[in-house]
Design a protein around this motif. Sequence first.
Motif, PDB file in Angstrom:
ATOM      1  N   ALA A  70       0.484 -10.230  15.446  1.00  0.00           N
ATOM      2  CA  ALA A  70       1.559 -10.121  16.436  1.00  0.00           C
ATOM      3  C   ALA A  70       1.010 -10.241  17.847  1.00  0.00           C
ATOM      4  O   ALA A  70       1.618 -10.887  18.714  1.00  0.00           O
ATOM      5  N   LEU A  71      -0.154  -9.656  18.091  1.00  0.00           N
ATOM      6  CA  LEU A  71      -0.756  -9.740  19.424  1.00  0.00           C
ATOM      7  C   LEU A  71      -1.199 -11.164  19.741  1.00  0.00           C
ATOM      8  O   LEU A  71      -1.059 -11.626  20.875  1.00  0.00           O
ATOM      9  N   VAL A  72      -1.732 -11.857  18.760  1.00  0.00           N
ATOM     10  CA  VAL A  72      -2.137 -13.245  18.976  1.00  0.00           C
ATOM     11  C   VAL A  72      -0.928 -14.103  19.328  1.00  0.00           C
ATOM     12  O   VAL A  72      -0.976 -14.933  20.245  1.00  0.00           O
ATOM     13  N   VAL A  73       0.172 -13.896  18.603  1.00  0.00           N
ATOM     14  CA  VAL A  73       1.397 -14.650  18.889  1.00  0.00           C
ATOM     15  C   VAL A  73       1.902 -14.333  20.291  1.00  0.00           C
ATOM     16  O   VAL A  73       2.278 -15.230  21.058  1.00  0.00           O
ATOM     17  N   ALA A  74       1.900 -13.050  20.664  1.00  0.00           N
ATOM     18  CA  ALA A  74       2.374 -12.665  21.998  1.00  0.00           C
ATOM     19  C   ALA A  74       1.507 -13.291  23.090  1.00  0.00           C
ATOM     20  O   ALA A  74       2.016 -13.723  24.129  1.00  0.00           O
ATOM     21  N   ALA A  75       0.201 -13.357  22.854  1.00  0.00           N
ATOM     22  CA  ALA A  75      -0.704 -13.919  23.856  1.00  0.00           C
ATOM     23  C   ALA A  75      -0.491 -15.413  24.056  1.00  0.00           C
ATOM     24  O   ALA A  75      -0.817 -15.953  25.111  1.00  0.00           O
ATOM     25  N   ARG A  76       0.091 -16.082  23.049  1.00  0.00           N
ATOM     26  CA  ARG A  76       0.265 -17.535  23.119  1.00  0.00           C
ATOM     27  C   ARG A  76       1.728 -17.931  23.296  1.00  0.00           C
ATOM     28  O   ARG A  76       2.094 -19.074  23.067  1.00  0.00           O
ATOM     29  N   SER A  77       2.564 -16.968  23.697  1.00  0.00           N
ATOM     30  CA  SER A  77       3.991 -17.259  23.847  1.00  0.00           C
ATOM     31  C   SER A  77       4.594 -16.293  24.861  1.00  0.00           C
ATOM     32  O   SER A  77       3.880 -15.530  25.512  1.00  0.00           O
ATOM     33  N   GLN A  78       5.909 -16.314  24.964  1.00  0.00           N
ATOM     34  CA  GLN A  78       6.627 -15.371  25.822  1.00  0.00           C
ATOM     35  C   GLN A  78       7.224 -14.230  25.002  1.00  0.00           C
ATOM     36  O   GLN A  78       8.031 -13.459  25.508  1.00  0.00           O
ATOM     37  N   LEU A  79       6.833 -14.114  23.738  1.00  0.00           N
ATOM     38  CA  LEU A  79       7.368 -13.061  22.886  1.00  0.00           C
ATOM     39  C   LEU A  79       6.719 -11.719  23.209  1.00  0.00           C
ATOM     40  O   LEU A  79       5.591 -11.653  23.696  1.00  0.00           O
ATOM     41  N   VAL A  80       7.451 -10.656  22.906  1.00  0.00           N
ATOM     42  CA  VAL A  80       6.979  -9.285  23.144  1.00  0.00           C
ATOM     43  C   VAL A  80       6.525  -8.688  21.816  1.00  0.00           C
ATOM     44  O   VAL A  80       7.262  -8.720  20.824  1.00  0.00           O
ATOM     45  N   ALA A  81       5.312  -8.138  21.792  1.00  0.00           N
ATOM     46  CA  ALA A  81       4.800  -7.462  20.601  1.00  0.00           C
ATOM     47  C   ALA A  81       4.816  -5.960  20.834  1.00  0.00           C
ATOM     48  O   ALA A  81       4.545  -5.496  21.944  1.00  0.00           O
ATOM     49  N   THR A  82       5.125  -5.213  19.792  1.00  0.00           N
ATOM     50  CA  THR A  82       5.076  -3.751  19.842  1.00  0.00           C
ATOM     51  C   THR A  82       4.156  -3.287  18.727  1.00  0.00           C
ATOM     52  O   THR A  82       4.466  -3.464  17.547  1.00  0.00           O
ATOM     53  N   VAL A  83       3.018  -2.702  19.116  1.00  0.00           N
ATOM     54  CA  VAL A  83       1.952  -2.407  18.157  1.00  0.00           C
ATOM     55  C   VAL A  83       1.313  -1.060  18.488  1.00  0.00           C
ATOM     56  O   VAL A  83       1.526  -0.508  19.572  1.00  0.00           O
ATOM     57  N   PRO A  84       0.495  -0.508  17.587  1.00  0.00           N
ATOM     58  CA  PRO A  84      -0.240   0.721  17.893  1.00  0.00           C
ATOM     59  C   PRO A  84      -1.155   0.544  19.097  1.00  0.00           C
ATOM     60  O   PRO A  84      -1.796  -0.492  19.265  1.00  0.00           O
ATOM     61  N   GLU A  85      -1.247   1.570  19.923  1.00  0.00           N
ATOM     62  CA  GLU A  85      -2.004   1.471  21.168  1.00  0.00           C
ATOM     63  C   GLU A  85      -3.485   1.146  20.971  1.00  0.00           C
ATOM     64  O   GLU A  85      -4.035   0.311  21.704  1.00  0.00           O
ATOM     65  N   PRO A  86      -4.189   1.769  19.996  1.00  0.00           N
ATOM     66  CA  PRO A  86      -5.611   1.415  19.843  1.00  0.00           C
ATOM     67  C   PRO A  86      -5.816  -0.068  19.568  1.00  0.00           C
ATOM     68  O   PRO A  86      -6.774  -0.667  20.052  1.00  0.00           O
ATOM     69  N   MET A  87      -4.911  -0.654  18.785  1.00  0.00           N
ATOM     70  CA  MET A  87      -5.017  -2.079  18.481  1.00  0.00           C
ATOM     71  C   MET A  87      -4.806  -2.912  19.744  1.00  0.00           C
ATOM     72  O   MET A  87      -5.536  -3.865  20.022  1.00  0.00           O
ATOM     73  N   ALA A  88      -3.783  -2.537  20.523  1.00  0.00           N
ATOM     74  CA  ALA A  88      -3.497  -3.286  21.751  1.00  0.00           C
ATOM     75  C   ALA A  88      -4.655  -3.170  22.741  1.00  0.00           C
ATOM     76  O   ALA A  88      -5.064  -4.161  23.357  1.00  0.00           O
ATOM     77  N   ARG A  89      -5.201  -1.964  22.887  1.00  0.00           N
ATOM     78  CA  ARG A  89      -6.328  -1.769  23.809  1.00  0.00           C
ATOM     79  C   ARG A  89      -7.556  -2.562  23.353  1.00  0.00           C
ATOM     80  O   ARG A  89      -8.275  -3.138  24.160  1.00  0.00           O
ATOM     81  N   GLY A  90      -7.782  -2.555  22.047  1.00  0.00           N
ATOM     82  CA  GLY A  90      -8.958  -3.235  21.530  1.00  0.00           C
ATOM     83  C   GLY A  90      -8.932  -4.734  21.735  1.00  0.00           C
ATOM     84  O   GLY A  90      -9.970  -5.374  21.855  1.00  0.00           O
ATOM     85  N   MET A  91      -7.724  -5.321  21.774  1.00  0.00           N
ATOM     86  CA  MET A  91      -7.593  -6.773  21.876  1.00  0.00           C
ATOM     87  C   MET A  91      -7.138  -7.231  23.256  1.00  0.00           C
ATOM     88  O   MET A  91      -7.027  -8.426  23.506  1.00  0.00           O
ATOM     89  N   GLN A  92      -6.864  -6.293  24.162  1.00  0.00           N
ATOM     90  CA  GLN A  92      -6.267  -6.628  25.456  1.00  0.00           C
ATOM     91  C   GLN A  92      -7.079  -7.639  26.249  1.00  0.00           C
ATOM     92  O   GLN A  92      -6.581  -8.688  26.657  1.00  0.00           O
ATOM     93  N   ALA A  93      -8.330  -7.338  26.475  1.00  0.00           N
ATOM     94  CA  ALA A  93      -9.154  -8.215  27.296  1.00  0.00           C
ATOM     95  C   ALA A  93      -9.409  -9.549  26.614  1.00  0.00           C
ATOM     96  O   ALA A  93      -9.367 -10.612  27.251  1.00  0.00           O
ATOM     97  N   PHE A  94      -9.652  -9.521  25.330  1.00  0.00           N
ATOM     98  CA  PHE A  94      -9.974 -10.734  24.586  1.00  0.00           C
ATOM     99  C   PHE A  94      -8.807 -11.722  24.591  1.00  0.00           C
ATOM    100  O   PHE A  94      -9.005 -12.937  24.713  1.00  0.00           O
ATOM    101  N   LEU A  95      -7.578 -11.202  24.481  1.00  0.00           N
ATOM    102  CA  LEU A  95      -6.408 -12.082  24.387  1.00  0.00           C
ATOM    103  C   LEU A  95      -5.695 -12.285  25.729  1.00  0.00           C
ATOM    104  O   LEU A  95      -4.779 -13.102  25.810  1.00  0.00           O
ATOM    105  N   GLY A  96      -6.102 -11.553  26.762  1.00  0.00           N
ATOM    106  CA  GLY A  96      -5.434 -11.688  28.049  1.00  0.00           C
ATOM    107  C   GLY A  96      -4.045 -11.097  28.043  1.00  0.00           C
ATOM    108  O   GLY A  96      -3.073 -11.751  28.454  1.00  0.00           O
ATOM    109  N   LEU A  97      -3.929  -9.859  27.595  1.00  0.00           N
ATOM    110  CA  LEU A  97      -2.626  -9.207  27.447  1.00  0.00           C
ATOM    111  C   LEU A  97      -2.418  -8.135  28.506  1.00  0.00           C
ATOM    112  O   LEU A  97      -3.367  -7.574  29.053  1.00  0.00           O
ATOM    113  N   GLU A  98      -1.172  -7.842  28.761  1.00  0.00           N
ATOM    114  CA  GLU A  98      -0.774  -6.696  29.566  1.00  0.00           C
ATOM    115  C   GLU A  98      -0.066  -5.712  28.636  1.00  0.00           C
ATOM    116  O   GLU A  98       0.744  -6.112  27.792  1.00  0.00           O
ATOM    117  N   ILE A  99      -0.367  -4.431  28.790  1.00  0.00           N
ATOM    118  CA  ILE A  99       0.202  -3.400  27.923  1.00  0.00           C
ATOM    119  C   ILE A  99       1.135  -2.517  28.744  1.00  0.00           C
ATOM    120  O   ILE A  99       0.840  -2.182  29.889  1.00  0.00           O
TER     121      ILE A  99
END
Length: 310
Positions: A228-257
Amino acid sequence: MKSNFVLLEALEALLSTCSVTEAAKRMHLSPPAMSHTLARIREVMGDPILVRAGRGLVPTPRALELVDPLRQAIAQVNALFTQVTDQGLTSVNRTFVIRAPEGVSVVFGAPLALVLEEIMPNARVQFVPEQHGDTSALREGRIDLDIGTMHHRDPETEIVPLAEQTLVGAVRTGHPLLQSRITVARYAAERHVVATAREMERSAVDVALTSYGHERFVAIAVHSSHAALVVAARSQLVATVPEPMARGMQAFLGLEIFELPLDVPKVPIILAWHPRNNMDRIHRALRDSVRRVLDSENWKLPSLAVSEVK
């Protein structure tokens, strides 16, 4: 006593394989010797144990009742006669199978590998994904540990709470949703990507949105929070996921939480195993290692600014 224990091991091999030939291989016996052992087991148990069904063998109802207690008994007896010191753990050469959400392996796989390298350098871990409806993997010995919400589990399963995860929203950098205050209405109005819930379970986010009088449009459903995070990073879709997962992938995928603008219950994460492994010091070392990693501060990230609800 030794002969009785050998009968127990032979019975377990027969019930696991439902084949005299395969059980013989496991016990390092000839098929005729295993046939003789099966006859002895039938005599002792007063039950045929395995009966012919077409070209194969199937267990009797009495045999099925014996499967779980039999495995527990064998594990406990082996534990009594196997003295494994902490120093001896360095010689353990096993592959542990852990079933967990994909995010656990992504965020915590590397830290767990480092911890195990300290105490069991020759041990390996294989992560396998969750499977809807598969509740017997621990009982059947196909996995060593189960990590997840565990809404459905065998009654004898041993469990220990690991953490409670907060759900957060994640979008690509520069997403329009971030340009002004995030309200329930604005959040619900976006197009969403979700990780599919377990079978017959409704998402806690959708339940919460309903209580606020809103519902969201799910454009894509994927198999995991990581996807879900990968899809959100490559689109305008919004992902809702557990915080540790989002934090762990934030920098790598270029996400805002962002913190969700609605009250959603925290998701409990539980560690589960079968009680036959309670006395196994090697298995206990594995459990302690997992808890050491997943009880860390990675689960207790700084809270985000609270969005006003409207």
